[in-house]
Design an enzyme around this catalytic site. Structure first.
Site, PDB file in Angstrom:
ATOM      1  N   TYR A  97       0.641  -1.725   0.176  1.00  0.00           N
ATOM      2  CA  TYR A  97       0.315   0.260  -0.094  1.00  0.00           C
ATOM      3  C   TYR A  97       0.955   1.803  -0.074  1.00  0.00           C
ATOM      4  O   TYR A  97       1.991   1.161  -0.571  1.00  0.00           O
ATOM      5  CB  TYR A  97      -0.899  -0.377   1.226  1.00  0.00           C
ATOM      6  CG  TYR A  97      -2.200   0.939   0.775  1.00  0.00           C
ATOM      7  CD1 TYR A  97      -3.362   0.212  -0.613  1.00  0.00           C
ATOM      8  CD2 TYR A  97      -2.103   1.835   1.593  1.00  0.00           C
ATOM      9  CE1 TYR A  97      -3.917   1.571  -0.915  1.00  0.00           C
ATOM     10  CE2 TYR A  97      -3.737   2.550   1.047  1.00  0.00           C
ATOM     11  CZ  TYR A  97      -3.985   2.690   0.072  1.00  0.00           C
ATOM     12  OH  TYR A  97      -5.662   3.756  -0.232  1.00  0.00           O
ATOM     13  N   ARG A 150      -9.109  10.103  -8.891  1.00  0.00           N
ATOM     14  CA  ARG A 150      -8.197  10.751  -7.281  1.00  0.00           C
ATOM     15  C   ARG A 150      -7.679  10.005  -6.756  1.00  0.00           C
ATOM     16  O   ARG A 150      -8.419   9.261  -5.688  1.00  0.00           O
ATOM     17  CB  ARG A 150      -9.130  11.416  -6.918  1.00  0.00           C
ATOM     18  CG  ARG A 150      -8.510  12.627  -5.299  1.00  0.00           C
ATOM     19  CD  ARG A 150      -9.400  13.112  -4.710  1.00  0.00           C
ATOM     20  NE  ARG A 150      -9.172  11.832  -3.825  1.00  0.00           N
ATOM     21  CZ  ARG A 150      -8.993  12.183  -2.953  1.00  0.00           C
ATOM     22  NH1 ARG A 150      -7.097  12.219  -2.714  1.00  0.00           N
ATOM     23  NH2 ARG A 150      -8.660  10.474  -1.990  1.00  0.00           N
ATOM     24  N   LYS A 168      -6.069  -2.343  -0.748  1.00  0.00           N
ATOM     25  CA  LYS A 168      -6.932  -2.226   0.619  1.00  0.00           C
ATOM     26  C   LYS A 168      -7.898  -3.783   0.770  1.00  0.00           C
ATOM     27  O   LYS A 168      -7.497  -3.804   2.118  1.00  0.00           O
ATOM     28  CB  LYS A 168      -7.997  -1.366  -0.285  1.00  0.00           C
ATOM     29  CG  LYS A 168      -7.864  -0.147  -0.055  1.00  0.00           C
ATOM     30  CD  LYS A 168      -7.566   0.765   1.627  1.00  0.00           C
ATOM     31  CE  LYS A 168      -6.761   2.279   1.757  1.00  0.00           C
ATOM     32  NZ  LYS A 168      -7.839   3.066   1.596  1.00  0.00           N
ATOM     33  N   GLU A 239     -13.535   4.174  -3.876  1.00  0.00           N
ATOM     34  CA  GLU A 239     -12.649   4.374  -2.926  1.00  0.00           C
ATOM     35  C   GLU A 239     -11.670   5.412  -3.891  1.00  0.00           C
ATOM     36  O   GLU A 239     -11.694   4.901  -5.109  1.00  0.00           O
ATOM     37  CB  GLU A 239     -11.092   3.446  -3.370  1.00  0.00           C
ATOM     38  CG  GLU A 239     -10.142   3.480  -1.875  1.00  0.00           C
ATOM     39  CD  GLU A 239      -9.695   4.068  -0.845  1.00  0.00           C
ATOM     40  OE1 GLU A 239      -8.913   4.463  -0.803  1.00  0.00           O
ATOM     41  OE2 GLU A 239     -10.769   3.017  -0.180  1.00  0.00           O
ATOM     42  N   ASP A 240     -10.889   6.317  -3.115  1.00  0.00           N
ATOM     43  CA  ASP A 240      -9.866   7.155  -4.436  1.00  0.00           C
ATOM     44  C   ASP A 240     -11.298   7.953  -5.892  1.00  0.00           C
ATOM     45  O   ASP A 240     -10.331   8.027  -6.453  1.00  0.00           O
ATOM     46  CB  ASP A 240      -8.884   7.261  -4.525  1.00  0.00           C
ATOM     47  CG  ASP A 240      -7.870   6.545  -3.984  1.00  0.00           C
ATOM     48  OD1 ASP A 240      -8.502   7.773  -2.925  1.00  0.00           O
ATOM     49  OD2 ASP A 240      -6.684   6.268  -3.959  1.00  0.00           O
ATOM     50  N   ASP A 262     -13.872   5.129   2.299  1.00  0.00           N
ATOM     51  CA  ASP A 262     -12.873   5.779   3.444  1.00  0.00           C
ATOM     52  C   ASP A 262     -12.421   6.821   3.016  1.00  0.00           C
ATOM     53  O   ASP A 262     -12.253   7.545   4.149  1.00  0.00           O
ATOM     54  CB  ASP A 262     -11.967   4.091   2.614  1.00  0.00           C
ATOM     55  CG  ASP A 262     -10.928   4.117   3.691  1.00  0.00           C
ATOM     56  OD1 ASP A 262     -11.127   4.139   4.629  1.00  0.00           O
ATOM     57  OD2 ASP A 262      -9.430   4.371   3.503  1.00  0.00           O
ATOM     58  N   ASP A 263     -11.798   7.559   2.149  1.00  0.00           N
ATOM     59  CA  ASP A 263     -11.734   8.698   1.701  1.00  0.00           C
ATOM     60  C   ASP A 263     -11.911   9.564   2.381  1.00  0.00           C
ATOM     61  O   ASP A 263     -11.132  10.440   3.129  1.00  0.00           O
ATOM     62  CB  ASP A 263     -11.371   9.210   0.526  1.00  0.00           C
ATOM     63  CG  ASP A 263     -11.077   8.243  -0.857  1.00  0.00           C
ATOM     64  OD1 ASP A 263      -9.260   8.128  -0.426  1.00  0.00           O
ATOM     65  OD2 ASP A 263     -11.245   7.763  -1.283  1.00  0.00           O
ATOM     66  N   ASN A 403      -0.040  11.592   0.860  1.00  0.00           N
ATOM     67  CA  ASN A 403       0.416  10.768   0.392  1.00  0.00           C
ATOM     68  C   ASN A 403       0.440  10.512  -0.842  1.00  0.00           C
ATOM     69  O   ASN A 403      -0.307  10.427  -1.680  1.00  0.00           O
ATOM     70  CB  ASN A 403       0.453   9.581   0.917  1.00  0.00           C
ATOM     71  CG  ASN A 403      -0.731   8.566   0.679  1.00  0.00           C
ATOM     72  OD1 ASN A 403      -1.122   8.590  -0.132  1.00  0.00           O
ATOM     73  ND2 ASN A 403      -1.922   8.656   2.519  1.00  0.00           N
ATOM     74  N   ASN A 447      -2.970   6.723   9.561  1.00  0.00           N
ATOM     75  CA  ASN A 447      -3.256   5.922   7.944  1.00  0.00           C
ATOM     76  C   ASN A 447      -4.351   5.125   8.168  1.00  0.00           C
ATOM     77  O   ASN A 447      -4.702   4.598   9.220  1.00  0.00           O
ATOM     78  CB  ASN A 447      -2.488   4.908   7.457  1.00  0.00           C
ATOM     79  CG  ASN A 447      -2.352   5.249   6.214  1.00  0.00           C
ATOM     80  OD1 ASN A 447      -3.573   4.082   5.831  1.00  0.00           O
ATOM     81  ND2 ASN A 447      -1.255   5.276   5.031  1.00  0.00           N
TER      82      ASN A 447
END
Length: 548
Positions: A97, A150, A168, A239-240, A262-263, A403, A447
């Site tokens: 990750y 993203r 993930k 996610e993202d 999650d973001d 990150n 994190n």
């Protein structure tokens, strides 16, 4: 009746990562499954296999090469792969990750070797159900899905973003014992606006600009309907996704299905944990703080709202809590005195402050006790900003959470040096211990991997009907309680990563308890909930394979 999994023989068994055991197949198994002669004659132990692969991985210097070796093991022997992660979690988590997964995503189309997961493209609209039917998993407990727009702090990577759901879900298994046979990574490929990728002859995604509007929403809806039809209890983690979709998707689906982003929510949970730990070190309350965010996207506003929730629990009104939080975006400090329009997502945090164009000016204006970086602007917490924070506060709170490492707002060494070792620091990427004024500080990552595996575990265990935002405050409180006084003395606002499976079990049980109490679980509540959750966790050494 012969079990279907026992019918898999010879090379077919060796090439199936769920059934392959490599050189550890016993003499009896070699005869039973037609493996005699297909393997070197000596039967090895599981520990010997782990040692062999650990040596191979250690022979490579570049993290991306280590990543590729690990993915090779992932594709050939899942038990061995996850045992490697569990035993070497400190060393290998930054490989599978952040930060290495960022490089792996950038190079995804160039290093692609093993097909994993489900790809749904804009060209599949109207036939997504057929694609879902092709997935070999008989049951799926959790899906991590991205559209690649993203990825971390790297932007639009299109189909290359598939590395994130894969990574993930690896953490879900390694950290929380989620059965890997019941975990499905998904990429929704609607194109990319990254011209460099569109011009790359090896790029593996659709060569078109992104589909938006109703066509995009309809494809997502068709995907959700298809997976829910086949796996009615599946948890979906978004996610993202870009801000232009992240909140809308979450707002639309959160009361309809068990899902979370999650973001927005996982990041918020782990950051609030860090704030709770900082309050213990300071012997203060969250409602005593003034917080300035560098960044005003989905991560920042998600964190800000959960911090406000925690302040309200301490006795603040919602208005008082929001008044303690400010955002700094690409146009400067978000304030009602700004001439430019303010989006609805940012408006709750707009105060009567004077406009400030630079972060240093904003720090002087707001006089925050904490600055939280979620901007993907490497080096944005300059020496001047850090020294100003140290001037304003005896123990300033500095969270540089972006990150991969190149995007971190400051390094741990910079944070401690420019605050004379007085800051309370958390990071989004790994940093080595820092010695300042003869004291060694051990920075730990704020994190999401600390919280989302346990939260997902609790939701899967209960087969919940939905996932309220309060679940993420439960996760934050549980994790904060696991930070020891010795951790705080070393400057660590999070517990050691080596304890991550125990951490996930504790968070999973706490989340499950909340879901049972709120009537959101669809299974019977066990008498000993903590034991039941721990027993539910998949173990690479004793995998209890159930594939049919």
């Amino acid at each position: 009746m012969t079990d279907k999994k026992d019918q898999l023989r010879g090379v077919d068994r060796l090439r199936n990562p769920w059934m392959n055991k490599g050189s550890t197949f016993t003499e009896e198994e070699r005869d039973k499954y037609g493996l005699r002669g297909l393997l070197p004659p000596r039967v090895c132990s599981f520990d010997e296999q782990v040692e062999r692969l650990t040596d191979i991985i250690g022979s490579y210097k570049a993290p991306i090469n280590k990543y590729q070796v690990l993915e090779g093991v992932h594709a050939s022997d899942e038990s061995l792969y996850f045992e490697l992660l569990v035993r070497n979690i400190d060393e290998y988590l930054p490989i599978v990750y952040t930060p290495t997964v960022g490089e792996a995503c950038q190079k995804f189309s160039h290093i692609f070797r093993y097909a994993r997961g489900l790809y749904v493209s804009a060209e599949d609209k109207g036939r997504v159900r057929q694609l879902v039917a092709n997935v070999p998993h008989q049951d799926v407990d959790i899906i991590v899905v991205t559209d690649g727009q993203r990825i971390l702090g790297l932007g639009d990577l299109g189909v290359n973003g598939m590395g994130i759901p894969i990574g993930k879900l690896a953490l879900y298994t390694a950290c929380a014992g989620v059965n890997p046979q019941k975990a499905l990574p998904v990429c929704i490929d609607v194109g990319t606006n990254n011209e460099e990728l569109l011009a790359d002859p090896l790029y593996m995604g659709l060569r078109q600009h992104r589909v938006t509007g109703p066509a995009y929403d309809e494809l997502i809806a068709e995907f959700v309907a298809a997976v829910r039809e086949r796996w009615p209890h599946v948890v979906i983690q978004f996610e993202d996704f870009h801000n232009s979709h992240a909140y809308d998707l979450l707002d639309y689906w959160k009361d309809r299905i068990p899902c979370f982003n999650d973001d927005i929510q996982g990041t918020a949970s782990v950051v609030v944990t860090g704030m709770f730990s900082a309050m213990r070190a300071l012997k203060q309350k969250l409602s005593d703080q003034r917080i300035l965010f560098l960044g005003a996207g989905s991560a920042a506003t998600g964190i800000a709202h959960l911090i406000a929730d925690a302040m309200v629990e301490e006795g603040d009104t919602r208005e008082e809590a929001l008044a303690r939080i400010r955002l700094f975006d690409s146009k400067g400090l978000v304030t009602k005195k700004r001439e430019a329009a303010i989006s609805s997502a940012k408006m709750p945090f707009a105060g009567e402050d004077e406009p400030a164009v630079s972060l240093l000016e904003a720090v002087k204006e707001v006089k925050p006790t904490a600055i939280i970086g979620v901007s993907a602007q490497g080096g944005a917490f300059t020496e001047e900003v850090l020294r100003e924070m140290a001037k304003l506060n005896d123990r300033p709170i500095i969270f540089a959470l972006s990150n991969p490492t190149s995007k971190a707002e400051c390094t741990a060494e910079e944070a401690y040096r420019y605050t004379d070792g007085r800051c309370l620091f958390a990071c989004g990427s790994p940093f080595k211990p820092v010695e300042i004024n003869s004291k060694t500080f051990v920075p730990r990552q704020g994190n999401n991997h600390y919280v989302f595996p346990g939260i997902g575990l609790g939701c899967i265990f209960t087969k919940c009907t939905r996932i309220p935002n309060e679940v993420f405050l439960v996760g934050a409180k549980t994790l904060a309680d696991l930070v020891s006084e010795a951790d705080l003395e070393r400057g660590s606002l999070y517990p050691p990563l080596t304890e991550v499976r125990s951490i996930a079990a504790e968070i999973g049980a706490a989340v499950a308890e909340y879901l049972f109490d709120k009537g959101l679980a669809t299974v019977e509540r066990p008498a000993d909930l903590k034991k039941a959750v721990r027993d539910f966790m998949w173990n690479p050494k004793n995998p209890h394979f159930i594939a049919e």
